[in-house]
Design a protein around this motif. Structure first.
Motif, PDB file in Angstrom:
ATOM      1  N   ALA A 245      36.441  52.838  48.800  1.00  9.25           N
ATOM      2  CA  ALA A 245      35.212  52.397  49.000  1.00  9.25           C
ATOM      3  C   ALA A 245      35.566  50.878  49.226  1.00  9.25           C
ATOM      4  O   ALA A 245      34.748  50.128  50.321  1.00  9.25           O
ATOM      5  CB  ALA A 245      34.432  52.785  47.477  1.00  9.25           C
ATOM      6  N   ALA A 246      36.601  50.431  48.731  1.00  8.17           N
ATOM      7  CA  ALA A 246      36.512  48.617  48.645  1.00  8.17           C
ATOM      8  C   ALA A 246      37.817  48.537  50.062  1.00  8.17           C
ATOM      9  O   ALA A 246      37.092  48.146  51.221  1.00  8.17           O
ATOM     10  CB  ALA A 246      37.418  48.349  47.963  1.00  8.17           C
ATOM     11  N   SER A 247      38.097  49.782  50.658  1.00 13.09           N
ATOM     12  CA  SER A 247      39.121  49.588  51.526  1.00 13.09           C
ATOM     13  C   SER A 247      37.708  49.819  53.513  1.00 13.09           C
ATOM     14  O   SER A 247      38.279  49.041  54.115  1.00 13.09           O
ATOM     15  CB  SER A 247      40.182  50.435  51.761  1.00 13.09           C
ATOM     16  OG  SER A 247      41.253  49.763  50.863  1.00 13.09           O
ATOM     17  N   SER A 248      37.180  50.256  53.035  1.00 12.50           N
ATOM     18  CA  SER A 248      35.700  50.376  53.775  1.00 12.50           C
ATOM     19  C   SER A 248      35.522  49.524  54.219  1.00 12.50           C
ATOM     20  O   SER A 248      34.783  49.622  54.632  1.00 12.50           O
ATOM     21  CB  SER A 248      35.563  51.966  53.764  1.00 12.50           C
ATOM     22  OG  SER A 248      35.652  53.497  53.185  1.00 12.50           O
ATOM     23  N   ARG A 249      34.974  49.254  52.970  1.00 15.14           N
ATOM     24  CA  ARG A 249      34.163  48.156  52.864  1.00 15.14           C
ATOM     25  C   ARG A 249      34.337  46.801  53.317  1.00 15.14           C
ATOM     26  O   ARG A 249      34.329  46.257  54.553  1.00 15.14           O
ATOM     27  CB  ARG A 249      33.188  47.351  51.788  1.00 15.14           C
ATOM     28  CG  ARG A 249      32.776  45.946  51.695  1.00 15.14           C
ATOM     29  CD  ARG A 249      32.545  45.994  49.676  1.00 15.14           C
ATOM     30  NE  ARG A 249      31.749  44.641  50.253  1.00 15.14           N
ATOM     31  CZ  ARG A 249      30.748  44.749  50.346  1.00 15.14           C
ATOM     32  NH1 ARG A 249      29.797  45.713  50.047  1.00 15.14           N
ATOM     33  NH2 ARG A 249      29.914  43.455  50.134  1.00 15.14           N
TER      34      ARG A 249
END
Length: 488
Positions: A245-249
């Motif tokens: 989720a952090a990388s996609s954000r």
């Protein structure tokens, strides 16, 4: 377009005027008025495609006022929770890579104007003195071949500029498609993080209960290990999903072109609900062939090559044709001064190369481009059919989870709760059912994410802006280079 033949006819010049070759300069000045820069640097086509296809505004930032206007619009959108549409709009206004593409479009317009102008004449002057004598010679040289082929070259330049406009529009659609994909992946990851957080809490309580029962001898080591393993696996899944989720954000923030305080974007925690009805596209192949930007670019490339082939065939025997107007003044101390006027003509004799090599190269390049265009049209039809098929299947799968699987899982969970309350089942049977329900919820979220991704791919398959295969991109680049080389 004015003829260049009178330039080589000195008797047509009025007495007392400048040399005949000065008409080369005059013709150049007259023709130069035909080329000019557009007020929007070609952005009208890009704005039209973006407005009609994805209903979004685009801007090419060239002044401080443009930057302030775009920044104000972005700030206003970022004050609210981003939807997929507002995220796309932010990217189109703020992404600097897209702005660099618009700069390339402006540079393409400079090429258009430059290629539409006649060649500049060359002026030379020489002064020779010795033994009391003096000779001054002035020469104005014009490229007649370049002037004669100016209409062809202007048309080629115009078609290349149209291709550059479509390239910029395609990059705009590609950025919008990338933002949609990353947006849905990011929101889906957020929803899965919430689900796994609840699952971890349940698994932790189960593991603690299993440990206490093991201490009292009510639970064997095998069942204790199973509950501990479930807790450990859920913890690892949650950590992995948080990282995703952090990388996609971060990928989404990069596509949006944000930095500093603007990176604190607000995203929803749940994916949008499924539409009530799927799209019905009976003419999906026709729509794709009609609207695909990359197919339009390939058509323009073919037209450019056709023009280039005609030009090559017309000028196959002549590759150099220069005419020069000459004025010479001689002052001899032993005689009266005198003045001479005339012209000089220079051309190449096609003894060894009659242009057959260039004609053959141009013809084969055209045939290659024609075959690639046909291949692309076939592939576009196939891609559109497959994208619509995937869209419908993912809609049916996601809808099946929403209508059938999750309601049944809810019924099972409620029944297990009732039976646990009446002591018909033990706590571990209840926890086993809870794990199965979590797995079904996770599969439902992933199915819904796959549907929204498939919808984005369907839009790309119809309108263009997708990521082509490396082989196709290499072929297209080679064809573009060949078309540029054959135009001269």
């Amino acid at each position: 377009m004015p003829s260049t033949l009178p330039i080589s006819n000195p008797p047509s010049v009025r007495r007392g005027s400048r040399p005949a070759a000065a008409l080369v300069l005059l013709s150049s000045l007259v023709l130069s008025g035909c080329a000019s820069f557009s007020p929007d640097a070609g952005m009208g086509v890009v704005a039209g495609v973006a407005g009609e296809t994805i209903k979004k505004d685009v801007i090419s930032i060239r002044t401080q006022d443009d930057a302030l206007r775009a920044d104000s619009a972005v700030k206003d959108l970022l004050r609210r929770t981003l939807t997929v549409e507002s995220a796309v709009q932010v990217a189109l206004l703020s992404n600097r890579g897209l702005q660099a593409t618009y700069n390339e479009l402006a540079l393409a317009e400079t090429d258009l104007v430059g290629d539409s102008l006649p060649p500049n004449p060359t002026f030379s002057i020489s002064r020779i003195a010795g033994n009391g004598g003096l000779e001054i010679e002035r020469r104005v040289v014009g490229d007649i071949l370049a002037l004669a082929t100016l209409p062809f070259r202007s048309e080629l330049a115009r078609q290349r500029f149209e291709k550059a406009q479509l390239r910029a529009a395609e990059d705009t659609l590609r950025l919008a498609a990338d933002v949609r994909r990353i947006y849905y992946r990011t929101v889906a990851a957020n929803e899965l993080v919430g689900l796994l957080t609840d699952a971890k809490s349940t698994a932790e309580s189960t593991a603690q209960l299993a440990a206490k029962l093991g201490e009292t001898g009510s639970l064997n080591k095998l069942d204790q290990a199973r509950e501990q393993a479930f807790y450990a696996e859920t913890t690892a899944d949650l950590a992995t999903m948080r990282q995703e989720a952090a990388s996609s954000r971060e990928r989404l923030i990069r596509l949006l072109g944000l930095w500093g305080s603007d990176i604190g974007i607000k995203l929803p925690q749940l994916l949008p609900v499924l539409p009530r009805r799927p799209l019905s596209l009976p003419r999906i192949e026709v729509d794709a062939v009609t609207h695909r930007i990359d197919l339009q670019i390939a058509r323009i490339e073919l037209a450019v090559l056709a023009k280039s082939l005609n030009l090559t065939q017309a000028s196959r025997f002549v590759t150099l044709l220069d005419v020069a107007g000459i004025e010479s003044k001689t002052r001899d101390p032993e005689g009266p001064p005198f003045r001479e006027r005339g012209f000089d003509l220079q051309f190449q004799i096609p003894i060894y190369d009659g242009g057959e090599v260039r004609v053959r190269q141009a013809a084969e390049t055209y045939n290659q481009s024609f075959n690639l265009l046909t291949e692309k049209a076939i592939n576009v039809r196939s891609e559109a059919r497959n994208a619509f098929r995937v869209y419908r299947s993912t809609y049916d799968i996601a809808g099946h989870y929403q209508r059938e699987v999750l309601p049944l899982r809810k019924i099972i969970s409620e029944e297990m709760q009732l039976r646990f309350g009446s002591m018909q089942v033990d706590v571990f049977a209840l926890l086993t059912e809870a794990r199965q329900r979590i797995a079904a919820l996770r599969a439902a979220i992933e199915a819904k994410r796959d549907f929204w991704l498939a919808q984005s791919e369907l839009q790309t398959a119809v309108n263009g802006g997708g990521r082509g295969e490396s082989q196709t991109e290499t072929r297209t680049s080679a064809t573009a280079q060949a078309s540029g080389g054959g135009a001269h």
